[in-house]
Design an enzyme around this catalytic site. Structure first.
Site, PDB file in Angstrom:
ATOM      1  N   SER A  39     -38.086  65.594 -17.263  1.00 25.80           N
ATOM      2  CA  SER A  39     -38.491  65.013 -16.001  1.00 25.80           C
ATOM      3  C   SER A  39     -39.647  64.099 -16.329  1.00 25.80           C
ATOM      4  CB  SER A  39     -38.938  66.123 -15.045  1.00 25.80           C
ATOM      5  OG  SER A  39     -39.808  65.601 -14.066  1.00 25.80           O
ATOM      6  N   LYS A  94     -41.304  70.240 -18.126  1.00 28.19           N
ATOM      7  CA  LYS A  94     -39.973  70.699 -17.709  1.00 28.19           C
ATOM      8  C   LYS A  94     -38.938  70.509 -18.800  1.00 28.19           C
ATOM      9  CE  LYS A  94     -38.234  71.543 -13.573  1.00 28.19           C
ATOM     10  NZ  LYS A  94     -37.396  71.268 -12.425  1.00 28.19           N
ATOM     11  N   ASN A 135     -35.150  71.318 -18.345  1.00 27.06           N
ATOM     12  CA  ASN A 135     -34.055  71.905 -17.580  1.00 27.06           C
ATOM     13  C   ASN A 135     -32.855  72.215 -18.462  1.00 27.06           C
ATOM     14  OD1 ASN A 135     -35.378  71.741 -15.060  1.00 27.06           O
ATOM     15  ND2 ASN A 135     -34.916  69.543 -14.970  1.00 27.06           N
ATOM     16  N   ARG A 178      12.117  70.640  -1.193  1.00 28.77           N
ATOM     17  CA  ARG A 178      10.871  69.889  -1.435  1.00 28.77           C
ATOM     18  C   ARG A 178       9.982  70.097  -0.227  1.00 28.77           C
ATOM     19  NH1 ARG A 178      12.628  64.989  -2.730  1.00 28.77           N
ATOM     20  NH2 ARG A 178      13.146  66.090  -4.627  1.00 28.77           N
TER      21      ARG A 178
END
Lengths: 460, 460, 460, 460
Positions: free
Chosen positions: D281, D287, D289, D320
């Site tokens: 980030s 961060k 992630n 069908r």
């Protein structure tokens, strides 16, 4: 103590397997009893402990109140601790140590679920086999019974009812074999203790697991599958396949049984003791509802949601899931119950189905030759060329529809058409022959025979 | 006669509404009784017939066996014909004509379903209100309680626990209001007779329908909704909303209650009579399972599949569906039961939740200032320019992570950083201030207050 | 740059709203542009920044490649960071600071989703209104058109086609109003920053949120709804209702258009430029497939699974979910697209539907009076007593079915029946009158009129 | 011409198989080309026709616009008629007759679906194998790495990370084998003509079907499976299993990667060209992630709804289906795409996972011995009796929790406990030994080794 199958049990709890409170209770107690015997065989419980726990479990299965135990599930999130307490109280002191030794609640619930699955899949495969036998009988009997084929709910080209039944048969056999494979290969004992290590059994865990599996006649997995839920999904997929095969048949039957179609109906048999006629309506004596087909659809329409719930629940955290595991219990049992009901209804349906070849022929004839337009076009193509042949027949067909006359008449009556036909030497006889639906069935009989032969092989 | 809620009832049948066999039976008999009273009021049944049928229905609701009636559903595809026969037998001959007059089975089942929905939604809205009140209490009490916000299960920036609880509160209030609207506006009597014309009542049908609705306190629809299932979907959507709001809270609680996080836990209360501690484990005395949160998830994880089943079942043929209608019965009741259980657990959870502000602060502090990196960067930007500010803080952050030192230390210790800070006049005090999480909460308190004010309004 | 709607777009991407890559891109850029304008209005961005970012966003919406941006989503898990980088590059330096200020990726994606929902729900409500108008026309025109009512796919009692169309109309109006309410009340801007506090905007966050909502014409919520997904569920429920109403109509049309029933068909219009006739088959000139009805079902059958996915995804962790949020993006757009397609097909279907009152009458007459058995029985009851009357008619009906004669003939021909009828003075005229389906319509016209009146009210 | 994978393609279209418009187009054209070659081999088309159609199909696959063809699907309900017209135009006149001969649209679409399934399942099994290899590496490397086992998101008893990875491994291997079986056994050519009889080919149909299957390397079924959709369900089940195995791993990783747990993380590798760090980030440098795990969950959370759609769609009418078949197309492709993406992310995840044995040990030690309470209790039981042993340890545990001291200290410090221990001769050394988590791992290593051995076998 009777099973409470609720107010809709006749429709939805018909497969013969109790997947309600008592059914679960019995399966859990069978697991606890088998564990005690396994511990005894492993030398981890005193001689006689297995028999003592088994005796107590048998009594408990008949006398304990599932709802009362179920109420206690609120304290710990599942009913096993309360059940173990009750069972322990019913066992002589020297055998009490063998109760639940080494196990965690999940071991008992998951293994019980496998036992329920075995019961249900056994019933399902038997009912699918009976349904398939019925369809095989229909396919053989109606190998040459002409009817109109329908695509997109519109009339298309001729088929045979034998081919229709052969299609039903093929999917039933496929579904049965798949369910049989799951029952044989994928139902395994769960035994892992608190977090999948069986630590409280020291190094004896895997040996006890093997003995437990042997006692119950389930597979012994490589390792505990606490949070590996592929077995649950496999059972779900087997149910999905079985119910899909049955749903297709039921949908066809409801459509073919429409009074405006009238090609099949469910036989009602004699009224019951109270004078109630199966599928009847007291007010409307002409009504003959296809109850079995409707009930099948009532069951099978619920299968997708249940399967989705089980698939979604397979994302389980760490060594035991907080919620996802719990979310499996009732849907797993519901799925077995509904598939079992649908299969039971299927067997009844296949045994009762009354076919009306005359009405099939009449519906085909009412199309006035139009289903053979493609055939006629193919007949003319060598002489006229494909495009010209198509155009000619298309014009005749349009005329037939507009004027409300048979295709034959349209072909022979329009002067310019007749001229062209004469020019290329297509006689009225050849046209008549091309308009015979019996001559435009392609491989219908070959496919029917192939399905019957395959059924014979897989029924051995 | 006790309700059989099965072996998992403590978890899944906790909402206080009987949606099993007896619950359905009662609701159907309430409908039949109300119809008889409506017919009497309309002058279509003799005086006293309404009371006579009502009395018989009351007896029948207590004495008939749902499972036995349910078994008879197999003959006609639903239990109403058998129920009507039993009820008629219990009514004096002169009132017998008022039983089920003008009605078809679907009228009884659909109206009964609406009655069950009213019971369940009433319980659900009450439990949601109790849960919301609990959350409002938490939001107010922890308006200033700092904690780390977490996105994608990673630590992000500071928030307050008050804001978290306010978010729970807001969705509970939204879900409650939506459920209340459905209960008030969308629960309607079903009364259409054989095919929706009420033909057997001549031109009196709509008048009787209106009286029936009045007797039951349900809406009277424009016309019968036999194959217009939007009301069923609306109930389903209300349940989906309620369960979604509860599921989010439950998921947060299970995560915040992880021992490594430890910011909340469910209080266990004293052990029960048998010495069983709620959420406890006899083997592992340190365990304190968040039973309510887990049970909520066990319920809510089943809601999507049930809602899907109801939505799919809304495609119904002509004047009564062959299978799709039948497929609604049990899932509709299951959905009400599970939403009711989840809401009941929710109220318990909100009442028991123990918050640990100290641990929240400790977890925040353990991030060593990194959650404030964005704040510090913003502080430096006016002096250094945005990019340079970001780069400087990014370097300091990287150093903090690598060296395992607080961001503050990293900012002040690296010589070139300190130099730059000094050059632009950013003092240690200003950095300290930027690193205070209490100073970087944005609108947390405003949002909390707004949620509390809205709750106060909608609770009036 | 054309939208890629894939190889099935004519069926499934017909609602006129681009919910594919470019549609999302446009909605995200509209959000970024509106944010810049809101920041400028709030005094947090320099004068002109809003216009500059808006201009760049307009260019970007037309020129950026969604797939290329989409590829970059792999790095961070969503495409917004890459989009913001591109947009920032396209903005003059002095306005660059206004790009994305205060926002997090989720703010952009969630708000864009609301913009897509508004577009789609607007189109859906318009198409539902057009469909409803068509059905109102049918209901009015066929208020007195007799047809057989069908329950469980069996013939029951007479109804009118006007009543059938009124039922369609009522559910369309209900669904439209519900969708309109969601569009008006529940579409809100998402703006919360990193973890829902808008911390980087200090105390200005709520004010910017309000301005952003005003710029976009969306509601401003009490607080960010990052992990409160009830709005998503509400949009899903609106789509579920709309698609359920359409699916019911489409199912009826496919059934009524079966050649053996033949009561309605979709008009084909002239062939297209390539000579292809709508709903036609080159090989089978008699075929007239109900393409619109089939396409509707092709869309609506997918709605339950998508709704289930959204409901399940509402269980979101903390301040941003790890996976559940991501799982919403495509299903949300698919649900809007499919509901939009179904509604667009619905409008076409309602406009093209050709009703054949003659065939309806013929099908009714072909039942040879049996649908009136209930009526005849009611006629005789006062004289014979209810049970005797029923038995008499039941015997006559059974005879009619067995002998293949009309009910009238069966009633009058059997000597013992005729005798009893004469004895109680029931003349042949009264029987003839009771056998007239036009005399057994109950409240069909009242219900039709009520539906039409309600439609007129809600169309104002 | 690039595939349009939309704005989220990096997350959801990562498996390497194009299941969008062009992918479908290619597969349909491959089918048409193979059919022409089969017809030629059967003597039903002139020499060279197969090659000519194949050449045209290759060109068409690269140059036709899927969206344009897709738009034409609106006329007939599917894109094949328009595609056949285009293809026919591109083929020399003498070969034109071999285009689409004997086939119906469904033959082309269903067979194309099978080709897409083969591509996708091939990619999925390869990616599952790579993921499994990665997990096997982790299991072997961490066979003795201690960590705390977690049940219901609470700490339970010790396990090893090797056992955790072995559990992942086992389910991956199960899922891979199941997917491999479906790819090998259940992917069959669809070839039935207008209504499943292949009538326009006379009696040559089955032979052509066999040659077509050979050309494409698919199975040749007993008979056309137009409305027997078990193969579709089998593919769906294989995807469900694969995605369930991946989802479980991804969920564990997101939980273990929480900063407060910190036992694993996804390595980020170096920043990309634009300076973007994977999982990073820009604002919050701390961060990291777990992008792969999140993306997997974003994919897998959508699988249940898609599977449900396919299972529901298996109820197909007659020869069908009107809508149910159409409802399969996009969900089938979506399911393949998402499973493919999840598997591709899985391989990346397994390759990048960084394990922190030190943090695992620290988290275990932070429980201060409580996870060993069960073990200590077992140690004391022979001397004290089971109940007394449990009570003693329970009291010590309660004291440890309340006083915040290690269990060891609690056991040894309380005078009455120490007395009892001394009395029965349990030394401090034995208690220390019982408190060593390495001594309470039960069969962890045995299970790990069994999983590794099984993996080695199935990888051969």
């Amino acid at each position: 103590m009777a099973e409470d199958t609720g107010l809709f049990g006749g429709v939805f709890a018909r497969g013969g397997v109790d997947t309600g409170g008592r059914g679960w209770l019995r399966a859990m107690l069978d697991t606890e009893a088998a564990l005690a015997r396994a511990l005894e065989r492993a030398g981890l419980a005193p001689a006689g402990a297995g028999a003592a726990v088994t005796a107590a479990a048998t009594t408990a299965a008949a006398t304990l109140d599932p709802a009362a135990l179920g109420g206690q599930a609120a304290l710990t999130g599942n009913p096993v601790p309360a059940l173990v307490r009750e069972l322990t109280r019913m066992v002589p002191p020297d055998a009490a140590g063998a109760v639940h030794q080494g196990a965690t609640s999940q071991d008992i619930i998951d293994t019980a679920a496998m036992l329920l699955a075995r019961q249900a899949l056994t019933a399902v495969t038997a009912d699918l086999a009976a349904t398939a036998d019925g369809c095989a009988g229909l396919a053989a009997a109606h190998r040459d019974t002409l009817m109109i084929g329908r695509t997109l709910l519109q009339q298309a080209v001729p088929v045979t009812f034998g081919l229709v039944a052969a299609g039903w048969l093929t999917s039933l056999d496929e579904a049965r074999q798949a369910a049989g494979r799951v029952a044989a290969d994928r139902l395994a004992v769960q035994f892992g203790g608190a977090a999948g290590t069986l630590a409280s059994l020291g190094t004896d865990g895997p040996r006890v697991a093997g003995l437990l599996a042997a006692e119950l006649g389930l597979s012994c997995p490589l390792m505990p599958w606490h949070t590996d839920r592929l077995r649950v999904i496999d059972v779900g997929a087997a149910c999905a396949g079985a119910s899909a095969a049955l749903a297709k048949i039921a949908r066809d039957v409801t459509l073919l049984a429409q009074p405006e179609v009238g090609e099949v109906r469910e036989g009602s048999g004699p009224p019951d003791a109270g004078g109630v006629r199966r599928g009847g309506s007291s007010a409307m004596p002409h009504k003959q509802n296809p109850v079995a087909a409707i009930a099948i659809l009532g069951c099978t329409r619920r299968v997708p949601g249940l399967v989705a719930t089980l698939v979604a629940a397979a994302e389980q955290e760490h060594q035991r899931a907080a919620g996802a595991w719990h979310a499996e219990w009732e849907p797993f049992a519901d799925l077995l119950r509904l598939t079992g009901s649908a299969a039971s209804w299927g067997a009844e349906l296949a045994g009762r189905l009354i076919v009306d070849p005359g009405r099939m022929r009449a519906n085909l004839d009412a199309a006035h030759g139009l289903p053979l337009a493609e055939h006629v076009s193919g007949l003319l193509a060598p002489a006229l060329g494909r495009v010209a042949a198509h155009d000619l027949v298309a014009r005749a067909s349009a005329h037939a529809v507009t004027a409300g006359v048979p295709l034959r008449e349209a072909l022979l009556a329009l002067p310019e058409l007749r001229e062209q036909l004469e020019r290329v030497g297509v006689t009225q006889e050849r046209i008549d022959s091309a308009l015979d639906p019996a001559g435009y069935l392609g491989a219908a009989r070959q496919f029917t025979d192939a399905a019957l032969a395959a059924h014979a092989r897989c029924s051995k």
